[in-house]
Design a protein around this motif. Structure first.
Motif: not given
Length: 385
Positions: A87, A91, A357
């Motif tokens: 990511w 997250p 993402d």
């Protein structure tokens, strides 16, 4: 409600890692937000337990039972974040960069969930032409178990219409959605050394034959075209078998996923799969079938009262009318309402759901709040004269 308070509320929800758990913490935060808004006295709150740490939350607004009851719903669980190192931003940090909020659940579907709650506090205390029932559900990402429990307990039986705030973006809404059915097929064989395969029975060979039969039996169903939802789909998605490269495998299995329609429905697919198993057994293959999670397709008129009024408030808020289409995914509507019931799927978000993402455009979220607020002020189940 200020934009900054609404955004902070969404960030708080995303920071709760409700991955198949902790929905109770999300429900608690929702109620804390309502209390902080100064509107708690207008709501009747009910908690419906599902499992330890997991509970559905119901918020009813309005008490005049002569008025139509609009149901609005969003789920509080999210899927796993996967490799968090992949990511760009953590997250569960809910960071905002260049007007985009990142985090697991930002699109699916804590932005829709939060927008519903904020909009409810915006209209609480006003004289409305309706009653509103907010339903925050658990376990949607697995088997829609929370929604099914609410339906079984009667929370959806008096609804005039149902809005599901899943992520479609403000330019699209669904009037229907496909059903789902998961299945597992297994074949039992007999192990032997690969140098003497005649002493064994290869389960993988039997599984491949079974896969061929299932494809043939389901082909007529996927060829059918439903007027609203198009073609059903059938896919094998997982496969495994054997234990070592030099051993004839004594077991093998595959799993599959079906997305059904009202015409090519789950019952017909189940019958086709069982026909394939029966034929395989007649050919000497020790095959079995297990049907897992199953929910039916749901279809509603493209101009049902909810969709018509949603379109009106979308335009009033400066947007072009949303495209009304059939959804390929499945929502809690499948567990809450019967077929042909007035419903719509419409909420902030995009196609990053379940992805690395995952994100939502903050303006998309704020636009949804305004649209929901106006809908709550105007919704009625009576056609305009």
């Amino acid at each position: 409600m200020s934009n900054s308070a609404a955004i902070a509320f969404l960030q708080d929800l995303i920071r709760i890692p409700s991955v198949g758990q902790q929905e109770e913490a999300v429900a608690d935060r929702i109620w804390e937000f309502v209390e902080a808004s100064g509107t708690a006295q207008y709501f009747h709150k009910q908690i419906v337990p599902y499992a330890t740490g997991r509970e559905n939350i119901i918020l009813d607004l309005g008490t005049d039972d002569t008025l139509p009851l609009l149901g609005v719903s969003g789920h509080m669980d999210v899927v796993k974040a996967g490799d968090e190192k992949a990511w760009q931003y953590p997250p569960f940090a809910a960071e905002i960069h260049d007007g985009v909020l990142y985090g697991r659940g930002a699109s699916d579907m804590k932005s829709g969930l939060a927008a519903l709650v904020v909009a409810l506090t915006n209209v609480a205390g006003q004289e409305l032409p309706n009653r509103i029932r907010f339903m925050g559900t658990v376990n949607e990402e697995v088997d829609n178990g929370g929604a099914a429990k609410l339906a079984k307990l009667g929370f959806t039986k008096d609804l005039a219409a149902l809005l599901i705030a899943e992520p479609t973006g403000v330019h699209t809404m669904w009037h229907s959605e496909k059903g789902i059915s998961d299945f597992t097929a297994r074949v039992k064989g007999l192990a032997a050394h690969s140098s003497e395969p005649q002493l064994g029975k290869n389960a993988i060979n039997g599984l491949l034959r079974l896969a061929q039969l299932m494809s043939e039996k389901t082909a007529p169903l996927t060829a059918e075209e439903d007027v609203q939802l198009g073609h059903a789909t059938y896919n094998l998605t997982l496969i495994d078998g054997g234990v070592q490269v030099n051993i004839i495998p004594d077991q093998a299995y595959f799993r599959g996923n079906i997305r059904s329609t009202p015409t090519a429905n789950n019952d017909r697919f189940a019958a086709a799969l069982q026909d394939a198993v029966t034929q395989a057994q007649d050919e000497g293959i020790e095959a079995t079938l297990e049907i897992g999670s199953t929910l039916p397709a749901r279809a509603s008129a493209e101009d049902n009262p909810l969709i018509t009024q949603l379109q009106e408030v979308i335009v009033l808020n400066g947007h072009a009318p949303a495209q009304v289409t059939a959804g390929a995914g499945i929502t809690d509507a499948a567990a809450m309402i019967p077929n042909d019931f007035p419903f719509a799927v419409f909420g902030p978000g995009n196609d990053t759901s379940h992805q690395v993402d995952e994100n939502v455009d903050v303006q998309d979220y704020l636009d949804a709040i305004r649209i929901y607020t106006d809908l709550f002020v105007h919704f009625t189940d009576q056609p305009k004269k």
